[in-house]
Write a protein that holds these residues in place. Structure first.
Motif, PDB file in Angstrom:
ATOM      1  N   GLU A  30      53.897  52.089  45.176  1.00 19.91           N
ATOM      2  CA  GLU A  30      53.536  52.692  43.911  1.00 19.91           C
ATOM      3  C   GLU A  30      52.895  51.742  43.003  1.00 19.91           C
ATOM      4  OE1 GLU A  30      56.159  54.944  41.920  1.00 19.91           O
ATOM      5  OE2 GLU A  30      57.469  55.359  43.600  1.00 19.91           O
ATOM      6  N   TYR A  31      52.858  50.219  43.254  1.00 15.99           N
ATOM      7  CA  TYR A  31      52.458  49.330  42.334  1.00 15.99           C
ATOM      8  C   TYR A  31      51.340  48.676  43.094  1.00 15.99           C
ATOM      9  CZ  TYR A  31      56.839  50.506  40.102  1.00 15.99           C
ATOM     10  OH  TYR A  31      58.082  50.978  39.504  1.00 15.99           O
ATOM     11  N   GLU A  32      50.539  48.215  42.219  1.00 15.43           N
ATOM     12  CA  GLU A  32      49.475  46.988  42.508  1.00 15.43           C
ATOM     13  C   GLU A  32      49.602  45.849  41.444  1.00 15.43           C
ATOM     14  OE1 GLU A  32      44.697  46.437  42.298  1.00 15.43           O
ATOM     15  OE2 GLU A  32      45.375  48.401  42.361  1.00 15.43           O
ATOM     16  N   VAL A  33      50.134  44.695  41.979  1.00 16.76           N
ATOM     17  CA  VAL A  33      50.448  43.546  41.117  1.00 16.76           C
ATOM     18  C   VAL A  33      49.279  42.433  41.292  1.00 16.76           C
ATOM     19  CG1 VAL A  33      52.268  41.955  40.627  1.00 16.76           C
ATOM     20  CG2 VAL A  33      52.878  44.187  41.504  1.00 16.76           C
ATOM     21  N   VAL A  34      48.962  42.254  40.157  1.00 13.38           N
ATOM     22  CA  VAL A  34      47.858  41.114  40.038  1.00 13.38           C
ATOM     23  C   VAL A  34      48.356  39.861  39.255  1.00 13.38           C
ATOM     24  CG1 VAL A  34      45.579  40.403  38.917  1.00 13.38           C
ATOM     25  CG2 VAL A  34      46.055  42.849  40.016  1.00 13.38           C
ATOM     26  N   SER A  35      48.586  38.803  39.906  1.00  8.63           N
ATOM     27  CA  SER A  35      49.236  37.641  39.386  1.00  8.63           C
ATOM     28  C   SER A  35      48.494  36.747  38.481  1.00  8.63           C
ATOM     29  CB  SER A  35      50.139  36.917  40.453  1.00  8.63           C
ATOM     30  OG  SER A  35      50.846  37.764  41.167  1.00  8.63           O
ATOM     31  N   ALA A  36      49.081  35.908  37.538  1.00 10.57           N
ATOM     32  CA  ALA A  36      48.396  35.028  36.936  1.00 10.57           C
ATOM     33  C   ALA A  36      49.557  33.944  36.623  1.00 10.57           C
ATOM     34  CB  ALA A  36      47.925  35.518  35.395  1.00 10.57           C
ATOM     35  N   ASP A  37      49.140  32.624  37.054  1.00 20.08           N
ATOM     36  CA  ASP A  37      50.212  31.589  36.979  1.00 20.08           C
ATOM     37  C   ASP A  37      49.776  30.454  35.859  1.00 20.08           C
ATOM     38  OD1 ASP A  37      47.987  30.236  38.114  1.00 20.08           O
ATOM     39  OD2 ASP A  37      48.608  29.795  39.965  1.00 20.08           O
ATOM     40  N   ASN A  38      48.689  31.035  35.224  1.00 22.05           N
ATOM     41  CA  ASN A  38      48.439  30.160  33.973  1.00 22.05           C
ATOM     42  C   ASN A  38      47.992  30.853  32.695  1.00 22.05           C
ATOM     43  OD1 ASN A  38      45.439  29.988  34.206  1.00 22.05           O
ATOM     44  ND2 ASN A  38      46.036  29.007  36.462  1.00 22.05           N
ATOM     45  N   ARG A  39      47.812  30.266  31.746  1.00 25.10           N
ATOM     46  CA  ARG A  39      47.259  31.087  30.589  1.00 25.10           C
ATOM     47  C   ARG A  39      45.909  31.583  30.562  1.00 25.10           C
ATOM     48  NH1 ARG A  39      48.807  29.756  24.005  1.00 25.10           N
ATOM     49  NH2 ARG A  39      47.539  31.602  23.235  1.00 25.10           N
ATOM     50  N   ASN A  40      44.890  30.587  31.139  1.00 22.44           N
ATOM     51  CA  ASN A  40      43.421  30.809  31.300  1.00 22.44           C
ATOM     52  C   ASN A  40      43.435  32.179  32.144  1.00 22.44           C
ATOM     53  OD1 ASN A  40      42.798  29.038  29.682  1.00 22.44           O
ATOM     54  ND2 ASN A  40      42.388  27.478  30.990  1.00 22.44           N
ATOM     55  N   LYS A  41      43.948  32.037  33.342  1.00 23.51           N
ATOM     56  CA  LYS A  41      43.799  33.156  33.957  1.00 23.51           C
ATOM     57  C   LYS A  41      44.491  34.449  33.524  1.00 23.51           C
ATOM     58  CE  LYS A  41      44.583  34.573  38.900  1.00 23.51           C
ATOM     59  NZ  LYS A  41      45.395  33.978  40.352  1.00 23.51           N
ATOM     60  N   PHE A  42      45.571  34.174  32.991  1.00 20.69           N
ATOM     61  CA  PHE A  42      46.173  35.512  32.266  1.00 20.69           C
ATOM     62  C   PHE A  42      45.240  36.165  31.169  1.00 20.69           C
ATOM     63  CE2 PHE A  42      48.432  36.127  28.094  1.00 20.69           C
ATOM     64  CZ  PHE A  42      48.833  37.427  28.115  1.00 20.69           C
TER      65      PHE A  42
END
Length: 221
Positions: A30-42
């Motif tokens: 049901e979910y598509e999760v996109v990860s960001a591990d730092n502020r710039n990527k977020f």
């Protein structure tokens, strides 16, 4: 095919990202999760992509969940944010909710199982708010349309609430009744009714209110 719920997950811990993915994978895609591990990527993902929800850890290296919340609220204020915080950090989570977070989840193997129901509850609430705001906007448009048409109507038009208090009279009604809006406001409109018709009109009005039924009454000014 059902559209997946797109989530931007902000967390610099591989272990915690896996914990979240494991909890959500039980929902059968049901979910598509996109990860960001730092502020710039977020911030890059937030600006360039569309998401249904942001899920943020509170403790991120050089960054924290409250800052994530501030960035989201400044760039996409309608995008809900859920804070994931460690056991014993409920005060921080409450502070985040005061700042506009939609909800929070305790980061533990036991409590993380409530993540999916929490996400769905937050998105359902968002949809309810959206529908409510759209209904209010449509109501405003309809009221403005009514007022525009009524202002130009060649017949007298007036509106009252269920207690008989005037809420609107158009210019033609004022001409017929010989009263302006201030004079007709509230129960003032009754002063324009021909004296011999006042009691009859009042009785019929009260009867219609009591029976919750339409009322058609002829009376004189």
């Amino acid at each position: 095919m059902k559209t997946k719920i797109r989530i931007l997950h902000v967390d610099d811990s591989v272990h915690d990202r896996i914990l979240v993915l494991d909890a959500l994978e039980k929902e059968h895609g049901e979910y598509e999760v996109v990860s960001a591990d730092n502020r710039n990527k977020f911030e890059k993902l937030l600006s360039e992509c569309e998401f249904d929800l942001v899920l943020s850890d509170f403790n991120i290296l050089g960054f924290d969940g409250l800052q994530v919340l501030e960035v989201v609220k400044s760039k996409k204020p309608d995008l809900p944010v859920i804070i994931v915080t460690g056991t014993g950090s409920e005060e921080i989570a409450i502070q985040a909710m005061k700042m506009g977070a939609a909800d929070y989840v305790i980061k533990s193997v036991k409590h993380i199982q409530s993540l999916s129901p929490t996400i769905k509850s937050v998105l359902e609430h968002k949809l309810l708010v959206k529908n409510h705001n759209e209904a209010l906007e449509l109501l405003k448009e309809n009221e403005q349309l009514f007022k525009t048409l009524a202002e130009e109507a060649p017949v007298g038009i007036f509106k009252t609430d269920s207690f008989g208090n005037t809420t609107y009279v158009n210019p033609r009604w004022c001409e017929i009744a010989g009263l302006n809006f201030q004079e007709a406001n509230g129960k003032g409109w009754i002063n324009a009714i021909y004296p011999d018709d006042k009691n009859m009109l009042t009785e019929e009005w009260q009867k219609a209110l009591y029976n919750n039924s339409p009322s058609v009454i002829e009376y004189r000014f």
